[in-house]
Write a protein that holds these residues in place. Structure first.
Motif, mmCIF file in Angstrom:
data_model
loop_
_atom_site.group_PDB
_atom_site.id
_atom_site.type_symbol
_atom_site.label_atom_id
_atom_site.label_comp_id
_atom_site.label_asym_id
_atom_site.label_seq_id
_atom_site.Cartn_x
_atom_site.Cartn_y
_atom_site.Cartn_z
ATOM 1 N N VAL A 29 12.655 -1.188 -1.207
ATOM 2 C CA VAL A 29 14.059 -1.266 -2.435
ATOM 3 C C VAL A 29 14.253 -2.413 -3.092
ATOM 4 O O VAL A 29 13.669 -3.408 -2.756
ATOM 5 N N ASP A 34 19.320 1.777 -3.536
ATOM 6 C CA ASP A 34 18.089 2.426 -2.803
ATOM 7 C C ASP A 34 17.710 2.224 -1.538
ATOM 8 O O ASP A 34 17.374 3.360 -0.826
ATOM 9 N N ALA A 35 18.642 1.295 -0.982
ATOM 10 C CA ALA A 35 17.654 1.102 1.104
ATOM 11 C C ALA A 35 19.123 2.815 1.685
ATOM 12 O O ALA A 35 19.010 3.061 2.548
ATOM 13 N N THR A 39 17.770 5.554 3.678
ATOM 14 C CA THR A 39 17.552 5.606 5.204
ATOM 15 C C THR A 39 18.183 7.020 5.027
ATOM 16 O O THR A 39 17.526 7.649 5.911
ATOM 17 N N LEU A 46 12.163 -0.897 5.269
ATOM 18 C CA LEU A 46 12.438 -0.686 3.600
ATOM 19 C C LEU A 46 11.587 -1.942 3.687
ATOM 20 O O LEU A 46 11.397 -2.713 5.014
ATOM 21 N N ALA A 48 11.794 -4.701 0.913
ATOM 22 C CA ALA A 48 13.261 -5.817 -0.501
ATOM 23 C C ALA A 48 11.851 -6.620 -1.241
ATOM 24 O O ALA A 48 11.742 -7.354 -0.948
ATOM 25 N N ILE A 67 21.495 -5.467 0.910
ATOM 26 C CA ILE A 67 20.547 -3.987 0.686
ATOM 27 C C ILE A 67 20.674 -4.017 2.644
ATOM 28 O O ILE A 67 20.776 -2.691 3.130
ATOM 29 N N THR A 71 22.486 -0.500 4.883
ATOM 30 C CA THR A 71 21.204 0.856 6.282
ATOM 31 C C THR A 71 21.226 -0.432 7.880
ATOM 32 O O THR A 71 20.712 -1.327 7.548
ATOM 33 N N VAL A 75 14.229 -3.916 7.831
ATOM 34 C CA VAL A 75 13.933 -4.324 6.816
ATOM 35 C C VAL A 75 12.649 -5.692 6.358
ATOM 36 O O VAL A 75 12.833 -6.793 7.210
#
Length: 260
Positions: A29, A34-35, A39, A46, A48, A67, A71, A75
């Motif tokens: 992402v 995007d996140a 999700t 994810l 990043a 981000i 979510t 991450v």
């Protein structure tokens, strides 16, 4: 988006427990949008980063914070500031500080990986950064595929502290070039299969075979975006969901579980 792939024979009922675990789907992402889509599409984790067209760079902490607000998924954040595959002493200090910022914000882990001048795993640099972040799970980045000798790279990478995954397509040119050899390696060595994060031009045709050899970590980059474009498209929730269904279906079929 409809994904269809060939179906290998089911895994024997006596398969080891590692083969029975559910597949993990990671999505790269760049933005909060995007996140959110990843999700909704039922990703598990994810990754990043920034500037994917340059091979990926560490994003600004503010971008990571944004981000994380979109979510509740774990991450991981890419640690890479310099061009090339190595890490300088100054770079180590900068990356360690940046990683601590990410972790303070709520990131669950990091992604990094460095090679030396001989294109071998730089165990000294990787171990030093891992020890600076002791207790933080991390994935070896796609730089792994640039290692000159794959056998030696897989041997050396297993000795790194805290490592729980290795991003690889078997070749710097992606799965189209390296997928078959990577499949053979996973089938021959369960430790490789357990560490592998299948990433880099991942093809739907390889997924059932990867699942069957024990691979349980998969990462989507351009594959999660319409037209495979970093610059023109955000992550699409329906693309992620299609991959989620593919992984789950391949897993069930490999175990011999009837699938409607």
């Amino acid at each position: 988006m409809t994904i269809v792939s060939p179906d290998p024979e089911p895994i024997a009922s006596s398969a080891p427990p590692a083969l029975l675990s559910d597949p993990l789907l990671e999505v790269v992402v760049l933005h909060p949008r995007d996140a959110e889509a990843a999700t909704v599409g039922q990703a598990d984790r994810l990754l990043a980063l920034a500037e994917p067209e340059l091979g990926g760079r560490s994003p600004e902490p503010a971008a990571v914070s944004a981000i994380l607000r979109e979510t509740d998924l774990p991450v991981r954040v890419l640690l890479r500031l310099e061009d090339g595959l190595g890490l300088s002493v100054e770079g180590l200090t900068r990356l360690a500080g940046l990683a601590r910022d990410y972790l303070t914000l709520g990131a669950q882990g990091v992604v990094f990986g460095f090679l030396d001048r001989d294109l071998e795993i730089d165990r000294t640099a990787c171990s030093a950064l891992a020890q600076e972040l002791a207790g933080t799970p991390w994935t070896f980045a796609r730089a792994f595929d640039a290692a000159l000798y794959a056998d030696r790279a897989w041997r050396d990478v297993r000795r790194l502290p805290g490592l729980d995954g290795v991003s690889s397509a078997g070749s710097t040119r992606g799965f189209a070039a390296g997928g078959d050899e990577l499949l053979r390696r996973c089938a021959a060595d369960p430790d490789v299969a357990a560490l592998l994060v299948a990433a880099g031009g991942l093809t739907t045709e390889h997924v059932p075979w990867l699942i069957r050899t024990g691979v349980r970590q998969f990462s989507l980059g351009e594959e999660a975006r319409p037209d495979g474009s970093w610059s023109k498209a955000y992550v699409a929730a329906d693309y992620v969901r299609a991959w989620r269904m593919l992984l789950d279906d391949a897993h069930q079929r490999a175990l011999g579980v009837p699938v409607d």
